[in-house]
Design an enzyme around this catalytic site. Sequence first.
Site, PDB file in Angstrom:
ATOM      1  N   ILE A  72      -0.010   9.192   8.658  1.00 14.59           N
ATOM      2  CA  ILE A  72      -0.727   8.291   9.559  1.00 14.59           C
ATOM      3  C   ILE A  72      -0.430   6.833   9.230  1.00 14.59           C
ATOM      4  O   ILE A  72       0.020   6.504   8.134  1.00 14.59           O
ATOM      5  CB  ILE A  72      -2.252   8.545   9.510  1.00 14.59           C
ATOM      6  CG1 ILE A  72      -2.795   8.315   8.088  1.00 14.59           C
ATOM      7  CG2 ILE A  72      -2.580   9.934  10.020  1.00 14.59           C
ATOM      8  CD1 ILE A  72      -4.317   8.392   7.985  1.00 14.59           C
TER       9      ILE A  72
ATOM     10  N   GLY B 130      -4.687   1.846   8.083  1.00 13.90           N
ATOM     11  CA  GLY B 130      -5.712   1.184   8.886  1.00 13.90           C
ATOM     12  C   GLY B 130      -5.469  -0.304   8.994  1.00 13.90           C
ATOM     13  O   GLY B 130      -5.631  -0.901  10.069  1.00 13.90           O
TER      14      GLY B 130
ATOM     15  N   ASP C 269       0.854  -1.189   0.000  1.00 11.12           N
ATOM     16  CA  ASP C 269       0.000   0.000   0.000  1.00 11.12           C
ATOM     17  C   ASP C 269       0.889   1.237   0.000  1.00 11.12           C
ATOM     18  O   ASP C 269       1.395   1.660   1.042  1.00 11.12           O
ATOM     19  CB  ASP C 269      -0.926   0.009   1.221  1.00 11.12           C
ATOM     20  CG  ASP C 269      -1.949   1.132   1.178  1.00 11.12           C
ATOM     21  OD1 ASP C 269      -1.720   2.113   0.445  1.00 11.12           O
ATOM     22  OD2 ASP C 269      -2.969   1.038   1.880  1.00 11.12           O
TER      23      ASP C 269
ATOM     24  N   HIS D  49       0.726   7.960   3.942  1.00  9.53           N
ATOM     25  CA  HIS D  49       1.402   7.241   5.016  1.00  9.53           C
ATOM     26  C   HIS D  49       2.921   7.454   5.021  1.00  9.53           C
ATOM     27  O   HIS D  49       3.623   6.840   5.823  1.00  9.53           O
ATOM     28  CB  HIS D  49       1.089   5.750   4.911  1.00  9.53           C
ATOM     29  CG  HIS D  49      -0.376   5.459   4.838  1.00  9.53           C
ATOM     30  ND1 HIS D  49      -1.230   5.703   5.885  1.00  9.53           N
ATOM     31  CD2 HIS D  49      -1.142   4.970   3.822  1.00  9.53           C
ATOM     32  CE1 HIS D  49      -2.461   5.360   5.533  1.00  9.53           C
ATOM     33  NE2 HIS D  49      -2.437   4.927   4.294  1.00  9.53           N
TER      34      HIS D  49
END
Length: 290
Positions: A210, A213, A190, A195
């Site tokens: 961040i 998830g 990903d 990120h």
Amino acid sequence: MAIVYDKLLNWSFPDLEHRYTAKDTILYALGLGCGIDPLDRGDLAYVYEAGLKVLPSMAVVLGYPGFWLKDPATGADWVKVLHGEQSIRIHVPLAPSGTVIGRSKVDAIVDKGPGRGALLYSSRRIIDKASGTLLATVSQTTFLRGDGGFGGPSGPVKEPFAVPDDRAPDLVAARRTAANTALIYRLSGDFNPLHADPDVAAKAGFKAPILHGLASLGVATRALVDAVAGNDPTRLKALDLRFTAPVYPGETIATEIWRTDEAAVFAFRGRVVERDLICLGNGRVEIAQA
């Protein structure tokens, strides 16, 4: 461009062949913060090739079709897409290496109306290429915040699993992430710059990049395997949760666990310790008896 219901519902995904090695399995675990403490022998089993174990949550990165909703032909406003819920069903424990086929499909689309967005339910079957054995099924709910009012069905809407809120958790398993956790996790497939790139994160309203998830999900999975499955990842059979808030790399996720009336089923949620914030909600995990 707006969503065309029938076109999106019948979106064609080619089978995706994915060969992975023990190195990929170790990299996935490192991307969850496993091995932060080099003397933690429980973690060592996931990051050292001698007797290497596989976390069942690794299923989410196998046969992954990528961010396909970014394709303009979907009609989706991809900038406003949110990953809402995730489910994992393990049919056969994952091997440390192998070649799998990822077979994805859209299961349903729910129109919540203008200004309210839409829900897209999708799933992926992960199949061992050599034997044809179904290894795992991963499903997710995607919230299309900018795409309601296209004339699709208004239901049914999946009801979340209820986590007890009238009593303290029976178990709490806290795991710290590292400051570079997201930079490692992204190497499992990903590559969203949210990120990694501070400028992209700032434009999205975050003080820093961040954590993915699905990385938060993996951290909780590692905690659950340790707390309720005797650190035997092959005992985890199913997991469901809802993403409720982002986590910053370096923060600690405390997985709060409740026993239920079913001996093999536990309820859980994830809390960011440093901010006292629920990041994972409505969690349900099913564990095989030892």
